[in-house]
Design a protein around this motif. Structure first.
Motif, PDB file in Angstrom:
ATOM      1  N   ILE A 161       1.059  -1.170   0.091  1.00 51.77           N
ATOM      2  CA  ILE A 161       0.130   0.077  -0.047  1.00 51.77           C
ATOM      3  C   ILE A 161       0.806   1.179   0.015  1.00 51.77           C
ATOM      4  O   ILE A 161       0.264   2.274  -0.724  1.00 51.77           O
ATOM      5  N   ARG A 162       1.957   1.176   0.769  1.00 54.75           N
ATOM      6  CA  ARG A 162       2.937   2.317   0.818  1.00 54.75           C
ATOM      7  C   ARG A 162       3.435   2.613  -0.623  1.00 54.75           C
ATOM      8  O   ARG A 162       3.666   3.886  -1.096  1.00 54.75           O
ATOM      9  N   ASP A 163       3.954   1.562  -1.390  1.00 57.67           N
ATOM     10  CA  ASP A 163       4.381   1.762  -2.732  1.00 57.67           C
ATOM     11  C   ASP A 163       3.244   2.169  -3.729  1.00 57.67           C
ATOM     12  O   ASP A 163       3.686   3.103  -4.624  1.00 57.67           O
ATOM     13  N   GLN A 164       2.089   1.836  -3.363  1.00 61.22           N
ATOM     14  CA  GLN A 164       1.159   2.096  -4.329  1.00 61.22           C
ATOM     15  C   GLN A 164       0.733   3.841  -4.143  1.00 61.22           C
ATOM     16  O   GLN A 164       0.604   4.599  -4.853  1.00 61.22           O
ATOM     17  N   LEU A 165       0.682   4.001  -2.726  1.00 55.19           N
ATOM     18  CA  LEU A 165       0.468   5.669  -2.539  1.00 55.19           C
ATOM     19  C   LEU A 165       1.919   6.428  -3.193  1.00 55.19           C
ATOM     20  O   LEU A 165       1.475   7.575  -3.408  1.00 55.19           O
ATOM     21  N   ALA A 166       2.952   5.853  -3.175  1.00 51.40           N
ATOM     22  CA  ALA A 166       4.147   6.743  -3.617  1.00 51.40           C
ATOM     23  C   ALA A 166       4.127   6.766  -5.044  1.00 51.40           C
ATOM     24  O   ALA A 166       4.624   7.840  -5.275  1.00 51.40           O
ATOM     25  N   ASN A 167       3.629   6.049  -5.645  1.00 48.94           N
ATOM     26  CA  ASN A 167       3.353   6.045  -7.155  1.00 48.94           C
ATOM     27  C   ASN A 167       2.176   6.614  -7.567  1.00 48.94           C
ATOM     28  O   ASN A 167       2.035   6.782  -9.038  1.00 48.94           O
ATOM     29  N   LEU A 168       1.040   7.243  -6.703  1.00 51.92           N
ATOM     30  CA  LEU A 168       0.068   7.717  -7.264  1.00 51.92           C
ATOM     31  C   LEU A 168       0.560   9.453  -7.410  1.00 51.92           C
ATOM     32  O   LEU A 168       1.497   9.904  -6.984  1.00 51.92           O
ATOM     33  N   GLU A 169      -0.299   9.843  -8.377  1.00 52.53           N
ATOM     34  CA  GLU A 169      -0.009  11.244  -8.690  1.00 52.53           C
ATOM     35  C   GLU A 169      -0.602  12.323  -7.607  1.00 52.53           C
ATOM     36  O   GLU A 169      -1.703  11.860  -7.094  1.00 52.53           O
ATOM     37  N   PRO A 170       0.048  13.421  -7.479  1.00 54.68           N
ATOM     38  CA  PRO A 170      -0.304  14.319  -6.144  1.00 54.68           C
ATOM     39  C   PRO A 170      -1.831  14.665  -6.646  1.00 54.68           C
ATOM     40  O   PRO A 170      -2.636  14.953  -5.479  1.00 54.68           O
ATOM     41  N   SER A 171      -2.396  14.598  -7.646  1.00 54.77           N
ATOM     42  CA  SER A 171      -3.928  15.186  -8.138  1.00 54.77           C
ATOM     43  C   SER A 171      -4.873  14.306  -8.149  1.00 54.77           C
ATOM     44  O   SER A 171      -5.888  14.225  -8.111  1.00 54.77           O
TER      45      SER A 171
END
Length: 125
Positions: free
Chosen positions: A112-122
């Motif tokens: 989940i942390r890796d998925q969050l890191a790969n999300l765009e800020p918007s």
């Protein structure tokens, strides 16, 4: 190549060496068995005379995942451990976790942390 524990060569005085070796091996096996039995009996006698924390411990398995409050668990056992008594002394509650479940949760958190890191800020998730 004729020398072995049971065959001492063509000039050996008798053929009784193999019988002696067999008797010795059986004797060592029987003595080992009785020594083990003596150890088990002694351990039971010592345990019967010695008071240890395990004599008063209760191991409870398969508690719900939400049971994480040691005080609430202690209160429950204080009231329900002994039928007819609501004041059973509970000295300490220690919650043990299944290590394999913990490892699975750590892997899930990393994913989940890796998925969050790969999300765009918007990205609104």
């Amino acid at each position: 190549h004729w020398l072995s524990p049971g065959n001492l060569g063509p000039d050996s005085p008798s053929n009784s060496m193999s019988a002696i070796y067999t008797v010795c091996v059986v004797l060592v096996g029987v003595l080992s068995f009785f020594a083990y039995q003596h150890m088990v009996i002694t351990e039971k006698k010592v345990d019967a005379r010695t008071v240890s924390p395990n004599d008063f411990a209760v191991i409870v398995r398969n508690l719900p995942a939400s049971a994480t409050d040691e005080r609430a668990i202690a209160d429950f056992f204080r009231e329900h451990a002994v039928e007819g008594r609501a004041d059973t002394e509970v000295v300490k509650v220690v919650i043990g976790w299944d290590a394999s479940d913990f490892r699975d949760k750590v892997k899930e958190m990393r994913s989940i942390r890796d998925q969050l890191a790969n999300l765009e800020p918007s990205d609104p998730l």
